[in-house]
Design a protein around this motif. Sequence first.
Motif, PDB file in Angstrom:
ATOM      1  N   GLU A 141       0.803  -1.223   0.000  1.00  0.00           N
ATOM      2  CA  GLU A 141       0.000   0.000   0.000  1.00  0.00           C
ATOM      3  C   GLU A 141       0.835   1.271   0.000  1.00  0.00           C
ATOM      4  OE1 GLU A 141      -3.274   0.001  -0.352  1.00  0.00           O
ATOM      5  OE2 GLU A 141      -3.225  -2.190  -0.441  1.00  0.00           O
ATOM      6  N   LEU A 142       2.008   1.198   0.596  1.00  0.00           N
ATOM      7  CA  LEU A 142       2.792   2.421   0.748  1.00  0.00           C
ATOM      8  C   LEU A 142       4.117   2.380   0.005  1.00  0.00           C
ATOM      9  CD1 LEU A 142       2.256   3.009   4.588  1.00  0.00           C
ATOM     10  CD2 LEU A 142       0.830   3.764   2.684  1.00  0.00           C
ATOM     11  N   GLY A 143       4.434   1.233  -0.539  1.00  0.00           N
ATOM     12  CA  GLY A 143       5.676   1.140  -1.290  1.00  0.00           C
ATOM     13  C   GLY A 143       6.914   1.221  -0.416  1.00  0.00           C
ATOM     14  N   PHE A 144       6.820   0.709   0.791  1.00  0.00           N
ATOM     15  CA  PHE A 144       7.967   0.788   1.713  1.00  0.00           C
ATOM     16  C   PHE A 144       8.344  -0.606   2.179  1.00  0.00           C
ATOM     17  CE2 PHE A 144       9.995   1.386   5.865  1.00  0.00           C
ATOM     18  CZ  PHE A 144      10.930   2.364   5.563  1.00  0.00           C
TER      19      PHE A 144
ATOM     20  N   THR B 172      -0.543   8.206   0.621  1.00  0.00           N
ATOM     21  CA  THR B 172      -1.512   7.376   1.330  1.00  0.00           C
ATOM     22  C   THR B 172      -2.913   7.756   0.911  1.00  0.00           C
ATOM     23  OG1 THR B 172      -1.655   8.938   3.163  1.00  0.00           O
ATOM     24  CG2 THR B 172       0.015   7.224   3.335  1.00  0.00           C
ATOM     25  N   ARG B 173      -3.788   6.777   0.981  1.00  0.00           N
ATOM     26  CA  ARG B 173      -5.183   7.021   0.651  1.00  0.00           C
ATOM     27  C   ARG B 173      -5.992   6.870   1.940  1.00  0.00           C
ATOM     28  NH1 ARG B 173      -3.080   3.747  -3.216  1.00  0.00           N
ATOM     29  NH2 ARG B 173      -4.043   1.878  -2.348  1.00  0.00           N
ATOM     30  N   ILE B 174      -6.189   7.984   2.656  1.00  0.00           N
ATOM     31  CA  ILE B 174      -6.860   7.962   3.942  1.00  0.00           C
ATOM     32  C   ILE B 174      -8.141   8.771   3.849  1.00  0.00           C
ATOM     33  CG2 ILE B 174      -6.619   8.481   6.405  1.00  0.00           C
ATOM     34  CD1 ILE B 174      -4.628   6.458   5.412  1.00  0.00           C
ATOM     35  N   PRO B 175      -9.265   8.206   4.158  1.00  0.00           N
ATOM     36  CA  PRO B 175     -10.510   8.980   4.141  1.00  0.00           C
ATOM     37  C   PRO B 175     -10.504  10.048   5.227  1.00  0.00           C
ATOM     38  CG  PRO B 175     -10.869   6.784   5.054  1.00  0.00           C
ATOM     39  CD  PRO B 175      -9.479   6.799   4.501  1.00  0.00           C
ATOM     40  N   PHE B 176     -11.127  11.199   4.947  1.00  0.00           N
ATOM     41  CA  PHE B 176     -11.109  12.323   5.880  1.00  0.00           C
ATOM     42  C   PHE B 176     -12.443  12.532   6.578  1.00  0.00           C
ATOM     43  CE2 PHE B 176      -7.616  13.185   3.065  1.00  0.00           C
ATOM     44  CZ  PHE B 176      -6.635  13.697   3.892  1.00  0.00           C
ATOM     45  N   LEU B 177     -13.383  11.592   6.394  1.00  0.00           N
ATOM     46  CA  LEU B 177     -14.699  11.778   6.990  1.00  0.00           C
ATOM     47  C   LEU B 177     -14.698  11.255   8.413  1.00  0.00           C
ATOM     48  CD1 LEU B 177     -16.907  10.696   3.965  1.00  0.00           C
ATOM     49  CD2 LEU B 177     -16.260  13.003   4.660  1.00  0.00           C
ATOM     50  N   VAL B 178     -14.513  12.156   9.367  1.00  0.00           N
ATOM     51  CA  VAL B 178     -14.518  11.804  10.781  1.00  0.00           C
ATOM     52  C   VAL B 178     -15.422  12.792  11.495  1.00  0.00           C
ATOM     53  CG1 VAL B 178     -13.145  11.508  12.855  1.00  0.00           C
ATOM     54  CG2 VAL B 178     -12.157  10.981  10.646  1.00  0.00           C
ATOM     55  N   THR B 179     -16.387  12.288  12.205  1.00  0.00           N
ATOM     56  CA  THR B 179     -17.326  13.166  12.893  1.00  0.00           C
ATOM     57  C   THR B 179     -16.769  13.599  14.241  1.00  0.00           C
ATOM     58  OG1 THR B 179     -18.428  11.381  14.018  1.00  0.00           O
ATOM     59  CG2 THR B 179     -19.245  11.895  11.827  1.00  0.00           C
ATOM     60  N   LEU B 180     -17.336  14.706  14.750  1.00  0.00           N
ATOM     61  CA  LEU B 180     -16.927  15.208  16.065  1.00  0.00           C
ATOM     62  C   LEU B 180     -17.218  14.186  17.147  1.00  0.00           C
ATOM     63  CD1 LEU B 180     -15.868  17.550  17.779  1.00  0.00           C
ATOM     64  CD2 LEU B 180     -18.216  18.414  17.914  1.00  0.00           C
ATOM     65  N   ALA B 181     -18.295  13.451  16.992  1.00  0.00           N
ATOM     66  CA  ALA B 181     -18.632  12.446  18.003  1.00  0.00           C
ATOM     67  C   ALA B 181     -17.564  11.371  18.097  1.00  0.00           C
ATOM     68  CB  ALA B 181     -19.983  11.799  17.677  1.00  0.00           C
ATOM     69  N   MET B 182     -16.991  11.000  16.956  1.00  0.00           N
ATOM     70  CA  MET B 182     -15.924  10.002  16.978  1.00  0.00           C
ATOM     71  C   MET B 182     -14.709  10.518  17.717  1.00  0.00           C
ATOM     72  SD  MET B 182     -16.030   8.460  13.130  1.00  0.00           S
ATOM     73  CE  MET B 182     -17.319   7.359  12.576  1.00  0.00           C
TER      74      MET B 182
ATOM     75  N   ARG C 229       6.043  -1.693  -3.849  1.00  0.00           N
ATOM     76  CA  ARG C 229       5.709  -1.151  -5.170  1.00  0.00           C
ATOM     77  C   ARG C 229       5.347   0.318  -5.058  1.00  0.00           C
ATOM     78  NH1 ARG C 229       5.394  -4.840  -9.044  1.00  0.00           N
ATOM     79  NH2 ARG C 229       5.206  -7.037  -8.476  1.00  0.00           N
ATOM     80  N   LEU C 230       5.753   1.068  -6.020  1.00  0.00           N
ATOM     81  CA  LEU C 230       5.364   2.469  -6.116  1.00  0.00           C
ATOM     82  C   LEU C 230       3.942   2.546  -6.649  1.00  0.00           C
ATOM     83  CD1 LEU C 230       8.669   3.959  -7.588  1.00  0.00           C
ATOM     84  CD2 LEU C 230       7.902   3.937  -5.205  1.00  0.00           C
ATOM     85  N   ASN C 231       3.375   3.742  -6.625  1.00  0.00           N
ATOM     86  CA  ASN C 231       1.979   3.895  -7.034  1.00  0.00           C
ATOM     87  C   ASN C 231       1.764   3.591  -8.515  1.00  0.00           C
ATOM     88  OD1 ASN C 231       1.127   4.572  -4.512  1.00  0.00           O
ATOM     89  ND2 ASN C 231       1.351   6.791  -4.796  1.00  0.00           N
ATOM     90  N   ASN C 232       2.848   3.659  -9.316  1.00  0.00           N
ATOM     91  CA  ASN C 232       2.688   3.337 -10.728  1.00  0.00           C
ATOM     92  C   ASN C 232       2.787   1.847 -11.017  1.00  0.00           C
ATOM     93  OD1 ASN C 232       5.370   2.783 -10.434  1.00  0.00           O
ATOM     94  ND2 ASN C 232       6.121   4.507 -11.695  1.00  0.00           N
TER      95      ASN C 232
END
Length: 819
Positions: free
Chosen positions: A575-578, A802-812, A784-787
């Motif tokens: 996932e990260l190529g490392f 990285t592909r990280i979703p940014f949808l985080v609610t205040l309640a979380m 592996r690299l992203n290509n």
Amino acid sequence: KHSSAGPIPIPLSLSVPGSGLKSSTAIASYYSRGLLGSCCVVPGTGWWCRSWSAVPGLLLAASRPVRVVFAGGEAMGSGRVFSVVASVVLLWLGVAAAQGDSPWKTLSGNAPAIIAKGGFSGLFPDSSEFAYQFAMIASSPDTILYCDVRLTKDGLGVCLPDIKMDNCTNIPDFYPKGKKSYLVNGVSTTGWFSVDYNGTELSQVSLKQSIFSRTPRFDPSFFPLLAVEDVASKFKPPGMWLNIQHDGFYSQFNMSMRKYILSVSRRVIVDYISSPEASFLTSISGRVSNNTKLVFRFLDEATLEPSTKETYGSMLKNLTFIKTFASGILVPKKYIWPVSPDNYLQPYTSIVDDAHKAGLEIYAADFANDFALSYNHSYDPLAESLSFIDNGAFSVDGILTDFPVTPSEAIGCFANLNKSNTDHGKPLIISHNGASGDYPGCTDLAYQKAVDDGADVIDCPVQVTKDGIPVCMGSINLMDSTTVAKSPFASQAAVMKDIESVLGVFTFNLTWDDIVKNLKPKISTPLSTFSLDRNPRYRNAGNFMRLSDFLDFSKDKDLSGIMISIEHAAFLAEELGFDMVDAVIKALDDSGYNKQTAQKVMIQSTNSSVLVKLKQQTKYDLVYMINEDVSDAGPSSLAGIKKFADAVSVETSSVFPENRHFTSHQTDLVESLQTAGLSVYAYTLMNEFVAQPYDFFSDATAEIIAYVQGAGVDGLITDFPATARRYKSNTCMNMGNKTPSFMAPPRPGDLLQLISKPAQPPALAPMPLLMDSDVSEPPLPPARLNNGTTAPAPSSAPRMQTRIPFLVTLAMLCVWATV
């Protein structure tokens, strides 16, 4: 020296020939209550005495003659006979003579006494047959049995831990209408009382656990009330201690505790009698055996003593008065080592020294392994006991405890140790994120503490940052070990199902600069649900460390090795190529670890694919971690592990499975692994008592004994290296059949068998075998690299996407609002 006008001060100069002891001139006055023994006048030199017996109840004995010189220049040949009893000076002399060749700083120079409060009451109901019997089996053979004496309606003295019987027995089940209210020390108290029942009526009543935080599993067994005579005849203890807590209470029923004590002491050998009531002790002083020690018990400093109407705090300042009717005092341990409001030790008081100077023995009370200890003791009850008997400054004369096994260990095997011992033999002490029980894990403070505390191996669980820097971090999720939840980066929280199913901000989300400039470490609190926090003053102390920092730090330390843990390597590659394996190998090469032999390099992983790759590319010691409960390892899995690993780390529950906090048995896993030629390390040991099954007596040292001497593991992975190091230094190692019972490993399952059938927990489900399918993995994927192309081996830090979703609610985010 005294006359009709009263005591006359006599200046004295004292010396003990050949000892190097010589006092400064001291002045004391005392009415003579006895003559100096075995004394004679040597012309031109003065009085010489071999033994002293001047104060009733106190024998001062010197192993060699002691010279007493009258500093006032009294003529020695005048024929005048003097009865000289200068109490302070003679007591000083007696203590000096007694302690001269003794390692103990007690008044007598003897080892401190171990007093089992109600027997082994930390486990079984206080004052029950099981409790008394177990105290005699599991503790030092000279353990004293302690009984809180209560009187029944017909004058029988029974052992009960509480004046309110409903707190410690099932009496309401038999006499539901027996609740009454009486004055106890002037306070109206409601409950069931022994004075309302005779011995016959109480014969069906059973004792029960009186402290709700302790296991009630033994309560369904029938534990009859024991009379003082029963305890003496059934268990034949080396010493009996009777505590009379409420003498005044019985007078309102025309009953006399004084008469009872005088009567029972003619039938039973009573070694100690304690009471918080001065008038009671005064009333029996001189009327019981000279061999019976009277001990005045201090309660809270602000509480009024019933007979003098003075507070116990004020009475503490007048120990000379206490000495007129008692030979010792029993005090709460906080009188000696006060504790701050935030539960840290304050400087010790002078009370032990003051008591000894007054000729009083001093006993410390309130020791219980399953109560919160001062943070200074790191949840280690053995460390607490040692702080009262082996601190270089003083020693109490005895410890009153619910867990007599712990002071038995302290006095018998752990006092006066050679603390410079740095033996790196078995069991190997491997830190878990450094000394993470005392400081935030994987920080410079935690690693330095681990080294100072005697770890053989310190560890780095390696993670990677967004800019490709390997770092030491206890978890890939920064929520676990940093203050990221309170930082602006909290908005990046997401669930990474390939790693864990909870919200997280992960190390690869932030650069190294992001972490060191914006976050602080956070101490681990694995048992916070029990309100057992760790070292809160240093909750966020210390500095983060890169893998390179860790390797540089470790090089010149007295260590047998280092251990690096690698997890999530496949995810990082795909996932990260490392390539984490290549990054670790390069860091070790750059630090010169591939060219040295002084320190062993160990690399641990739960993934066989990681270890297989390391086996192909390095000669480091490889450790396979089994992160599930298994009962044993099948032949195929053993053969598979042998191909890539030198050792195996196993969970403690795979060695001693637990059933409702009791060990059920010992598995064959350790033996099977060792027979296959693999070393075995048990993880993770923690000092907190709730982390241990009842079989280990809420004592981290007893737990270590079980794993090392019982299960025979080769190493311990622990949050508290100091506790394991002290174990390796104890003086009872390698004693074979002469090993004291309190240092022998408990037999797993024995306590469970003592529980009556109706209270037995359901049997455990069978634990699985470790099979080859659990061990075998496909090879690590290339980074592996992203290509889609294969990434080169790390030479400089790559920038990772990285592909990280940014949808985080205040309640979380509120989950971590209190971090």
